[in-house]
Design an enzyme around this catalytic site. Sequence first.
Site, PDB file in Angstrom:
ATOM      1  N   GLU A   1       0.656  -1.323  -0.088  1.00  9.79           N
ATOM      2  CA  GLU A   1      -0.110   0.017  -0.039  1.00  9.79           C
ATOM      3  C   GLU A   1       0.851   1.224   0.128  1.00  9.79           C
ATOM      4  O   GLU A   1       0.389   2.174   0.814  1.00  9.79           O
ATOM      5  CB  GLU A   1      -1.015  -0.028   1.213  1.00  9.79           C
TER       6      GLU A   1
ATOM      7  N   ASN B   1       2.414  -4.520  -3.321  1.00  8.45           N
ATOM      8  CA  ASN B   1       0.793  -4.954  -3.131  1.00  8.45           C
ATOM      9  C   ASN B   1       0.258  -3.804  -2.815  1.00  8.45           C
ATOM     10  O   ASN B   1       0.589  -3.015  -2.218  1.00  8.45           O
ATOM     11  CB  ASN B   1       0.930  -6.169  -2.061  1.00  8.45           C
TER      12      ASN B   1
ATOM     13  N   HIS C   1     -10.191  -6.203  -2.678  1.00  2.00           N
ATOM     14  CA  HIS C   1     -11.311  -6.085  -1.725  1.00  2.00           C
ATOM     15  C   HIS C   1     -12.379  -5.371  -2.610  1.00  2.00           C
ATOM     16  O   HIS C   1     -12.462  -4.165  -2.709  1.00  2.00           O
ATOM     17  CB  HIS C   1     -10.733  -5.273  -0.353  1.00  2.00           C
TER      18      HIS C   1
ATOM     19  N   GLU D   1      -5.575 -10.665  -2.083  1.00  6.26           N
ATOM     20  CA  GLU D   1      -6.307 -10.511  -0.586  1.00  6.26           C
ATOM     21  C   GLU D   1      -7.801 -10.436  -1.064  1.00  6.26           C
ATOM     22  O   GLU D   1      -8.846  -9.719  -0.512  1.00  6.26           O
ATOM     23  CB  GLU D   1      -6.099  -9.134   0.200  1.00  6.26           C
TER      24      GLU D   1
ATOM     25  N   ASP E   1     -11.678 -10.526  -1.450  1.00  7.81           N
ATOM     26  CA  ASP E   1     -12.841 -10.897  -0.731  1.00  7.81           C
ATOM     27  C   ASP E   1     -14.106  -9.956  -1.485  1.00  7.81           C
ATOM     28  O   ASP E   1     -13.754  -8.884  -2.069  1.00  7.81           O
ATOM     29  CB  ASP E   1     -12.899 -10.997   0.722  1.00  7.81           C
TER      30      ASP E   1
END
Length: 645
Positions: free
Chosen positions: A322, A365, A400, A429, A431
């Site tokens: 990030e 990432n 996400h 990651e 979801d």
Amino acid sequence: MRALPRLALALLTATATVAVVGAATDAAADPPPITILTSDFEDGSSQGWAGRSAETVAHSTAVAHSGTGSLLVSGRTASWQGPSLDVLGTFEKGTAYTISVWVRLASGSDNARLSVERRTGEVASYDQVVGNTAVTGDAWVNLTGRYTLATDVEFLRLYVETASTTGDLHIDDVTAGYVPALPVQTDIPSVKDVVTEFPVGAAITGAEIVTGHGELLTKHFDSVTPGNALKWDATEPTENTFTYAQADPLMAFARTNGLAVRGHTLVWHNQTPAWVFTGADGEPMTATAEDRALLLARLENHIRNVAAHYGTDIGVWDVVNEVIDESRPDGLRRSQWYTVAGLDYIRTAFRVAREVAPHAKLYINDYNTNVPAKRDFLFALVQRLKAEGVPIDGVGHQVHINIGWPTVAETEAMIDRFVPLGIDQQVTEMDVSIYTGNGESFPAPPADRLLKQAYVYRDMFALFRRYPGEITSVTLWGLADDNTWLDTFPVTRKDAPLLFDTSLQAKPAYWGVVDPSKVEPGTGASASASTDTGTNPGTGSCAVTYRVTGSWPGGFQADVKVTNTGATALASWRLAWQFTGGQQIAQLWGGTHTQSGPAVTVGNAAWNGGIAAGGSASFGFLGGWTGGNPVPAAFSLGGTACTVL
Ligand code: XIL
């Protein structure tokens, strides 16, 4: 204190080997938990509660949350002193408990928290169940949280403490309960066997490697990412003191079960202790040459230790996490890393990681990489750093997302953008939240949201699988909906973003990935509850076996087998019966049910509607009973009576 059904647990464990098919049903509300511990302080005693050291614990009638008694703790000389209860043998390893405590100060105000102290080999660890919550002397405040013991212990105590003050405090009406675990579905395809273009992974915490969760994890996934255990605050909480207590059990599980590991993460602005950014003078670091040198030295030391510790067991590292902020003119996040060291923190991190883990693929990432502005800043940064020779092997897309955002086209553009760089890409990651705004909150996920979610998973996986040369793995940020970071982010509410539900059963989302035909409109999970009277509703010629496989005060588990004794195959089925003991189904798998008073109807689930002549289908359920639990005497399939075996 009352420690109840060890019996129930034993029975459920004992029946876990019974072959039952799982549920891709619409949202079933969770069954009520089974209470295993109650302290109401109504009998004049302290009900087994004691202090954590020399403080005094006594029954009190000064205040009570309910009834007339509570527990009073006085004589505290430190804020960590408070009421504690031995729960060794009460909390079983691998079972998730919900714990609730009411707290009230005698006077004043502070924060209170609920924790568990556990000891293994005489080493103590402290697991927070509920974090700091404001409490006063004026009212009772409830602390409720979830706890899963993930390791073997010789000491286990539940306790309440305060954040800073040491005044007297009361607790009352303590309860702990659990929702019985359902058997993990063994007769559905493994995600990793269906998606063969790249490894599929899940993020894990300690709770995912024990019992049913561990079984589900190894059945469906090729790889794991420790969700928190390798972050800076977990591995180097104080300078140059490295600890792998959180990560070791996860790494051992991965090794034993042949799971690959993604290392997450070496450098981030969150979950990094404050000492890292504190200068030699004890002040927050600034962009001086001295602070910069110290920060980069700390960074280098951290990576040298952590990346070296597990050696080749970690094949991929999220080296930096990030670092992009598209609201900045240059797109670079103004973290303390950046404000002190500029881009050198990224250069140093990759250089050192390559040196100590030359076998590993090194990733940058980030989240929201589908947002064009952010994506383009990330692209430009990677291009620039690669041109300088910084050893970046891949871009990690967190993904996400939610059921309404982003589109497949936007996600495809995200992947396409990085192709010219000639680097790998991974979904790190993923979801899919069932919410599209922060104002929404559902106690249980609505069926239409779960279906939308299934389509998102279907479409996104189809996209990723069209890029097998570019996308080299896809990791979901969690295993099942019982443990997701989205329950508290960005606001506290129950979310359901993963492939398996809170009882570890396959959701429509799972079918979206594994067999989208099951969730296409008009078929399968989307419609089985309402439209399965269709082509061949299964008339006549049936035999039913109904078995109660476990029973405990107030509850039971049953398995039902429907056999097609006719000469023609059934395309779908619908079984009906009447309960005579006031039984109520709480949760059912392998079908979709409706119950009206004593009348129950169970339709097939998405995948077990077809029964060949002579074949059978099974479903199971958890139910409640009050007076008795007689086995139903008669069953009918599509209106025709069945033989009862
Ligand atoms: C999350 C964890 O899942 C939570 O348990 C923790 O409290 C906060 O961090 N992006 C990341 C992950 O890169 O490290 C974050 O993980 C989720 C967002």
